[in-house]
Scaffold this active site. Structure first.
Site, PDB file in Angstrom:
ATOM      1  N   GLY A  72       0.727  -1.289  -0.224  1.00 27.24           N
ATOM      2  CA  GLY A  72       0.147  -0.078  -0.004  1.00 27.24           C
ATOM      3  C   GLY A  72       0.662   1.261  -0.019  1.00 27.24           C
ATOM      4  N   ASN A 153      -8.426   3.708   8.451  1.00 30.29           N
ATOM      5  CA  ASN A 153      -7.968   2.464   9.293  1.00 30.29           C
ATOM      6  C   ASN A 153      -8.330   2.454  10.467  1.00 30.29           C
ATOM      7  OD1 ASN A 153      -5.945   4.699   8.148  1.00 30.29           O
ATOM      8  ND2 ASN A 153      -4.502   3.960   9.826  1.00 30.29           N
ATOM      9  N   GLN A 181      -7.896  -0.407   3.232  1.00 29.84           N
ATOM     10  CA  GLN A 181      -8.706  -0.867   4.079  1.00 29.84           C
ATOM     11  C   GLN A 181      -9.996  -1.319   3.571  1.00 29.84           C
ATOM     12  OE1 GLN A 181      -7.887  -1.899   7.237  1.00 29.84           O
ATOM     13  NE2 GLN A 181      -5.902  -0.745   7.430  1.00 29.84           N
ATOM     14  N   SER A 201      -3.437  -3.252  -0.652  1.00 31.29           N
ATOM     15  CA  SER A 201      -2.437  -3.929   0.009  1.00 31.29           C
ATOM     16  C   SER A 201      -2.825  -5.567   0.218  1.00 31.29           C
ATOM     17  CB  SER A 201      -2.059  -3.272   1.176  1.00 31.29           C
ATOM     18  OG  SER A 201      -1.163  -3.832   1.929  1.00 31.29           O
ATOM     19  N   GLY A 202      -1.956  -6.337   0.001  1.00 29.47           N
ATOM     20  CA  GLY A 202      -2.100  -7.733   0.014  1.00 29.47           C
ATOM     21  C   GLY A 202      -2.421  -8.237   1.440  1.00 29.47           C
ATOM     22  N   HIS A 203      -1.678  -7.758   2.371  1.00 30.58           N
ATOM     23  CA  HIS A 203      -1.824  -8.313   3.569  1.00 30.58           C
ATOM     24  C   HIS A 203      -3.216  -7.852   4.529  1.00 30.58           C
ATOM     25  CE1 HIS A 203      -0.175  -4.924   6.355  1.00 30.58           C
ATOM     26  NE2 HIS A 203       0.343  -4.861   5.353  1.00 30.58           N
ATOM     27  N   THR A 239      12.188  -7.541 -10.958  1.00 27.66           N
ATOM     28  CA  THR A 239      11.665  -9.028 -11.378  1.00 27.66           C
ATOM     29  C   THR A 239      10.544  -9.039 -10.423  1.00 27.66           C
ATOM     30  OG1 THR A 239      13.984  -9.700 -11.866  1.00 27.66           O
ATOM     31  CG2 THR A 239      12.109 -11.248 -11.264  1.00 27.66           C
ATOM     32  N   CYS A 327       0.466   4.793  18.199  1.00 28.94           N
ATOM     33  CA  CYS A 327       0.762   4.271  18.945  1.00 28.94           C
ATOM     34  C   CYS A 327       1.294   2.960  18.593  1.00 28.94           C
ATOM     35  CB  CYS A 327      -0.227   3.776  20.179  1.00 28.94           C
ATOM     36  SG  CYS A 327      -0.891   5.378  21.003  1.00 28.94           S
TER      37      CYS A 327
HETATM   38  N1  PLP Z   1      -2.903   3.040   3.714  1.00 28.04           N
HETATM   39  C1  PLP Z   1      -3.750   2.678   4.877  1.00 28.04           C
HETATM   40  C2  PLP Z   1      -5.119   3.223   4.740  1.00 28.04           C
HETATM   41  C3  PLP Z   1      -3.344   1.535   5.620  1.00 28.04           C
HETATM   42  O1  PLP Z   1      -3.957   1.216   6.771  1.00 28.04           O
HETATM   43  C4  PLP Z   1      -2.005   0.935   5.391  1.00 28.04           C
HETATM   44  C5  PLP Z   1      -1.399  -0.070   6.469  1.00 28.04           C
HETATM   45  O2  PLP Z   1      -1.702   0.131   7.528  1.00 28.04           O
HETATM   46  C6  PLP Z   1      -1.024   1.544   4.271  1.00 28.04           C
HETATM   47  C7  PLP Z   1      -1.636   2.478   3.612  1.00 28.04           C
HETATM   48  C8  PLP Z   1       0.122   0.741   4.118  1.00 28.04           C
HETATM   49  O3  PLP Z   1       0.145  -0.590   3.382  1.00 28.04           O
HETATM   50  P1  PLP Z   1       1.208  -1.383   3.515  1.00 28.04           P
HETATM   51  O4  PLP Z   1       1.433  -1.878   4.588  1.00 28.04           O
HETATM   52  O5  PLP Z   1       0.967  -2.464   2.453  1.00 28.04           O
HETATM   53  O6  PLP Z   1       2.690  -0.573   3.218  1.00 28.04           O
END
Ligand code: PLP
Length: 399
Positions: A72, A153, A181, A201-203, A239, A327
């Site tokens: 992200g 988030n 999110q 973002s994948g995770h 790559t 935090c």
């Molecule tokens: N944007 C938002 C709203 C997020 O909550 C986060 C991660 O918490 C990110 C961007 C960043 O994503 P990444 O952890 O994949 O770099």
């Protein structure tokens, strides 16, 4: 003791089906997708499959609009830097919200300092909703880009990104949304909006870490951030992280399959948790817009309780939550999101974020409802402020 994991806005567990799909990429499927021989071409086909799956999740029209990046943060950085680098003469302003992720805010500080870009930071109200009057007042012929997140988030508050994108286009500006999110949690259909750039973002959707996507609408001017080889049609050199790309594709497909039922089921667990805790614990409030919120997110503040202390006691009781982004990064500063909402000091300092996922069970919700109220009561007994404030509230009840 198994831990109840309620920190899914920080990251989600990688789905076992995702892991299973990734494993061959470390053994037989080790080729480089740029190689013309069979080892490479099999892997290139797997990358194409993943791109199609992510396109389906986003409702994008063209595979080439999906650009694989490292997460992200890279997606956000790339969108902002590209929009500034390609902006027409005279458009040197960016509009954003005061509650964006640091991946946006820090990049904008960099652009202000290094390129003289003017940034309009639009405020929010007490529920975290964008100040639309200030937004429209800032939008004009000098605006190069509007970047407003799809969902916050920390509070889960949703922003009207479809309307904002239309307004940005009417003013001749581009529109980016950080949907890190939102994607995979609520329906996202880019075919019905005018959004030009979108980050995911994948995770955050049960995929692997270190992989993300920047959607770049076809025809939008683009300047790569990472230079070198010709990968990703010359738009992101290096790559490909094939295993993570394949994993993200499967995570996206699973999210599409579950989208209809899962959101409602997660929201009903979250709402039950919210109803129970606000009923049992007097002097507790929900931070965020309860009328337009991600289905999985609950930001709760408790009067006369330190959020960090509550997080730590919950941790010892086997419940993992977050106190908010600031935090989590090791700073004890109150979160910039809650500060922007101009909440009373107690609601800033006493806030915790509980974020659910499709894996959260009813039994886990019951456990939080049983354990959290007595912990709050104990922490209040230790608070010097509580003696003055307790008269305002009835006693904490337990489930
Ligand atoms: N944007 C938002 C709203 C997020 O909550 C986060 C991660 O918490 C990110 C961007 C960043 O994503 P990444 O952890 O994949 O770099």
């Amino acid at each position: 003791m198994t831990t109840v994991y309620l920190d899914n806005n920080a990251t989600t567990r990688t789905d076992p089906r995702v892991v299973a799909a990734m494993l061959p990429c470390f053994t037989d499927m080790f080729g480089n997708p740029s190689s013309p021989h069979a080892f490479g071409q099999g892997v290139a086909e797997a990358v194409r499959g993943a791109r199609r799956r992510v396109r389906a999740l986003l409702g994008a029209r063209h595979d080439q609009e999906i650009l694989f990046v490292s997460g992200g943060t890279e997606a956000d950085n790339t969108a902002l830097l590209s929009a500034v680098a390609t902006a027409p003469e005279g458009r040197r302003e960016i509009i954003t919200s005061a509650v964006e992720h640091p991946a946006i805010l820090a990049t904008l500080v960099h652009l202000e300092r290094s390129c003289g870009v003017r940034v309009h930071l639009i405020g929010v109200d007490g529920r975290g909703r964008l100040d639309l009057d200030a937004f429209y007042a800032a939008l004009g012929p000098r605006t190069a880009l509007v970047s407003v997140m799809w969902a916050n988030n920390e509070t889960g508050t949703l922003f009207p990104v479809g309307d904002l994108a239309r307004a940005a286009h009417a003013a001749g500006a581009l529109f980016h949304t950080d949907a890190v999110q939102a994607a995979g949690r609520i329906p996202v259909d880019l075919s019905t909006t005018e959004i030009d750039f979108l980050s995911l973002s994948g995770h955050k959707l049960h995929g692997p870490k270190g992989i993300g996507v920047l959607f770049v609408r076809k025809g939008i001017p683009f300047r790569p951030l990472i230079l070198g080889g010709h990968q990703e049609r010359g738009r992101r050199a290096g790559t490909e992280n094939v295993a993570a790309i394949v994993g993200l594709g499967v995570a996206a497909e699973i999210a599409v399959m579950g989208m209809a039922g899962e959101g409602a089921s997660i929201a009903s667990k979250r709402d039950r948790l919210e109803r129970a805790l606000t009923a049992l614990v007097p002097g507790c409030q929900v931070n965020g817009d309860t009328a337009a919120r991600l289905p999985n997110t609950l930001n709760l503040a408790f009067d006369c309780v330190d959020g960090e202390a509550l997080q730590s006691h919950l941790g010892r009781a086997g419940i993992a939550v977050s106190t908010g982004a600031a935090c989590a990064s090791g700073s004890s500063e109150p979160s910039h999101v809650l500060k922007a909402m101009a909440l009373p000091v107690w609601a800033l300092m006493g806030a915790i974020r509980l974020s659910l996922s499709r894996e959260t069970t009813d039994a886990e919700i019951d456990r939080v409802i049983a354990l959290l109220p007595p912990i709050v009561a104990r922490l209040r007994e230790m608070s010097p402020l509580w003696n003055d404030r307790r008269r305002l509230y009835p006693t904490v009840r337990t489930a």
